[in-house]
Scaffold this active site. Structure first.
Site, PDB file in Angstrom:
ATOM      1  N   ARG A  21      30.483-104.844 152.142  1.00 52.85           N
ATOM      2  CA  ARG A  21      30.686-104.581 150.502  1.00 52.85           C
ATOM      3  C   ARG A  21      31.531-104.886 149.989  1.00 52.85           C
ATOM      4  NH1 ARG A  21      34.024-101.973 150.132  1.00 52.85           N
ATOM      5  NH2 ARG A  21      34.217-102.260 147.578  1.00 52.85           N
ATOM      6  N   ALA A  23      32.484-107.520 146.403  1.00 58.87           N
ATOM      7  CA  ALA A  23      30.999-108.787 145.845  1.00 58.87           C
ATOM      8  C   ALA A  23      32.044-109.890 146.549  1.00 58.87           C
ATOM      9  CB  ALA A  23      31.658-109.065 144.405  1.00 58.87           C
ATOM     10  N   ARG A  64      21.049-106.741 147.799  1.00 60.99           N
ATOM     11  CA  ARG A  64      21.785-106.279 146.809  1.00 60.99           C
ATOM     12  C   ARG A  64      21.410-106.851 145.261  1.00 60.99           C
ATOM     13  NH1 ARG A  64      27.284-103.076 147.804  1.00 60.99           N
ATOM     14  NH2 ARG A  64      26.306-101.981 146.049  1.00 60.99           N
ATOM     15  N   CYS A 131      37.535 -98.085 142.731  1.00 57.10           N
ATOM     16  CA  CYS A 131      36.758 -98.532 143.784  1.00 57.10           C
ATOM     17  C   CYS A 131      37.728 -99.657 144.650  1.00 57.10           C
ATOM     18  CB  CYS A 131      35.839 -99.423 142.741  1.00 57.10           C
ATOM     19  SG  CYS A 131      34.416-100.056 144.073  1.00 57.10           S
ATOM     20  N   ASP A 200      31.619-107.009 140.115  1.00 60.72           N
ATOM     21  CA  ASP A 200      30.803-107.491 141.161  1.00 60.72           C
ATOM     22  C   ASP A 200      29.897-108.954 139.774  1.00 60.72           C
ATOM     23  OD1 ASP A 200      31.196-105.234 141.602  1.00 60.72           O
ATOM     24  OD2 ASP A 200      29.634-106.213 142.831  1.00 60.72           O
ATOM     25  N   ASN A 210      31.094-103.770 136.774  1.00 58.04           N
ATOM     26  CA  ASN A 210      31.540-103.174 138.448  1.00 58.04           C
ATOM     27  C   ASN A 210      31.348-101.798 138.952  1.00 58.04           C
ATOM     28  OD1 ASN A 210      33.982-103.791 140.563  1.00 58.04           O
ATOM     29  ND2 ASN A 210      34.596-102.396 138.640  1.00 58.04           N
ATOM     30  N   LYS A 211      32.085-101.463 139.468  1.00 55.43           N
ATOM     31  CA  LYS A 211      31.281-100.068 140.224  1.00 55.43           C
ATOM     32  C   LYS A 211      31.017 -99.583 139.424  1.00 55.43           C
ATOM     33  CE  LYS A 211      30.306 -99.615 143.599  1.00 55.43           C
ATOM     34  NZ  LYS A 211      29.350 -99.323 143.886  1.00 55.43           N
ATOM     35  N   LYS A 236      32.600-115.013 139.996  1.00 56.86           N
ATOM     36  CA  LYS A 236      32.095-113.572 140.125  1.00 56.86           C
ATOM     37  C   LYS A 236      31.262-114.200 138.656  1.00 56.86           C
ATOM     38  CE  LYS A 236      34.483-111.165 143.398  1.00 56.86           C
ATOM     39  NZ  LYS A 236      35.048-110.787 143.243  1.00 56.86           N
TER      40      LYS A 236
HETATM   41  C1  RUB Z   1      32.557-103.011 145.016  1.00 55.56           C
HETATM   42  C2  RUB Z   1      33.181-103.078 142.656  1.00 55.56           C
HETATM   43  C3  RUB Z   1      34.157-103.752 143.352  1.00 55.56           C
HETATM   44  C4  RUB Z   1      33.532-105.715 143.256  1.00 55.56           C
HETATM   45  C5  RUB Z   1      34.614-106.612 143.468  1.00 55.56           C
HETATM   46  O1  RUB Z   1      30.811-102.026 144.760  1.00 55.56           O
HETATM   47  O2  RUB Z   1      32.140-102.682 142.724  1.00 55.56           O
HETATM   48  O3  RUB Z   1      34.866-103.405 142.814  1.00 55.56           O
HETATM   49  O4  RUB Z   1      32.357-105.724 144.455  1.00 55.56           O
HETATM   50  O5  RUB Z   1      34.726-106.323 144.463  1.00 55.56           O
HETATM   51  P1  RUB Z   1      30.535-101.702 146.591  1.00 55.56           P
HETATM   52  P2  RUB Z   1      35.821-107.776 145.250  1.00 55.56           P
HETATM   53  O6  RUB Z   1      31.421-101.305 147.159  1.00 55.56           O
HETATM   54  O7  RUB Z   1      28.666-101.311 145.806  1.00 55.56           O
HETATM   55  O8  RUB Z   1      30.148-103.229 146.766  1.00 55.56           O
HETATM   56  O9  RUB Z   1      37.080-107.769 144.493  1.00 55.56           O
HETATM   57  O10 RUB Z   1      36.578-107.072 146.821  1.00 55.56           O
HETATM   58  O11 RUB Z   1      34.893-108.482 145.416  1.00 55.56           O
END
Ligand code: RUB
Length: 327
Positions: A21, A23, A64, A131, A200, A210-211, A236
């Site tokens: 999990r 992004a 997803r 998150c 995300d 985002n979350k 992203k």
């Molecule tokens: C994860 C989430 C993260 C982003 C960015 O949601 O919202 O803040 O994905 O993460 P989930 P990163 O747990 O539902 O995947 O910076 O690690 O890409």
């Protein structure tokens, strides 16, 4: 170095169940699985090889819907299979190189964002994060390595409790951290100097997906004039939003929120479980990318100059009726 190979269906399953999990990790895992699939492929000719990889890509894309890092990464590497290729061996080599390049660059992007983002954290700051974003954490960890003294408020992140991962990382790094339930974010906001979150997806108008709960935190930050910094790699950003497509917000299983037994005892109660929300650009001060920090209003330029043409999304056929606008 041993490289464990995972099948595309294993990876897709792990992404769906959120064993993989976040992004960035989702994008890298998907690309690594495609690379393994390509290396193992026994297709007799080029069309069959392209078809097999296209099918594998489709499986991963269906896992997803919200993190555009996934389609962006897949489209980036799939681009290496277009144009003049004369044999399956050549296609495999090009594809594998493109996958490795993406994975390497993605890791480097996180490091560079950490370096840039860390400069926005000052001695004595109180930072709130929500998150578990490796990119947001890269900023905090780098600031700590720089010797900046700051403390963090980290939220719990119901229903999947990603905040537990965040506090483990912060604890292990030796960063002073307060762990709070999600609904305490506004209560503590008056003590916070900077909110740092990941993304995300970023739309063409600079909105950040985002979350779930990020937008409430950003709203509370806006109310108390606390800055909000988003840490997001350029992949992203969502070129498709230039074409008027919406980002789909994933709504996950009700069982993540209430056990099926309790839910069954409440026949008139509907459980809603959106995994992400949309923070409008007006509540965001800065988006830190590996190309530098930008105000959200510059999202279009990131898509135009660094991303969109390479991904080839601008060549998508128009969507059906009802599509249009961006969050
Ligand atoms: C994860 C989430 C993260 C982003 C960015 O949601 O919202 O803040 O994905 O993460 P989930 P990163 O747990 O539902 O995947 O910076 O690690 O890409």
């Amino acid at each position: 170095m041993i490289r464990w190979s995972m099948t595309v269906s294993d990876t897709a399953e792990k992404i769906k169940k959120m064993e993989i999990r976040g992004a960035g990790r989702i994008a890298r895992a998907a690309v690594a699985a495609l690379r393994d699939e390509a290396e193992r492929a026994t297709a007799p000719d080029l069309p069959a090889f392209r078809e097999a990889i296209g099918h594998a890509a489709g499986l991963l894309l269906a896992t997803r819907p919200t993190a555009v890092s996934l389609p962006n990464a897949v489209h980036l590497v799939m681009g290496s299979l277009s144009g003049d290729i004369h044999s399956v061996a050549e296609a495999k080599e090009r594809f594998s190189a493109a996958c490795t390049r993406f994975i390497t660059r993605s890791g480097e992007a996180v490091d560079r964002i950490g370096t840039i983002g860390a400069r926005h954290i000052r001695d004595g700051d109180v930072v709130m994060t929500h998150c578990n974003s490796e990119t947001a954490l890269a900023c905090l960890l780098q600031a700590h390595r720089n010797g900046t003294r700051f403390e963090v408020f980290a939220t719990e992140v119901r229903p999947r409790n990603q905040g537990h991962l965040t506090i483990r990382t912060l604890n292990d790094a030796g960063i002073r951290t307060s762990f709070i339930v999600d609904s305490a974010a506004r209560y503590f906001m008056k003590e916070v100097d900077l909110v740092v979150v990941g993304a995300d997806a970023v739309t063409v108008n600079g909105a950040v997906i985002n979350k779930i709960g990020t937008s409430q935190i950003a709203l509370a930050a806006h109310e108390s004039r606390t800055s909000v910094m988003v840490a997001a790699e350029t992949y992203k950003f969502a070129p498709r939003t230039i074409l008027g497509e919406w980002i789909e917000i994933e709504e996950r299983d009700a069982a993540e929120v209430l056990t099926p037994e309790v839910a069954a005892s409440l026949p008139r109660v509907r459980i809603r479980n959106p995994a992400f929300d949309v923070t409008p650009p007006g509540y965001i001060d800065l988006i830190v990318t590996e190309e530098g920090a930008i105000p959200p209003q510059m999202a279009y330029l990131i898509i135009r100059d660094y991303l969109g043409w390479e991904i080839g999304e601008f060549a998508l056929p128009p969507s059906g009726p009802g599509a249009g606008g961006c969050p």
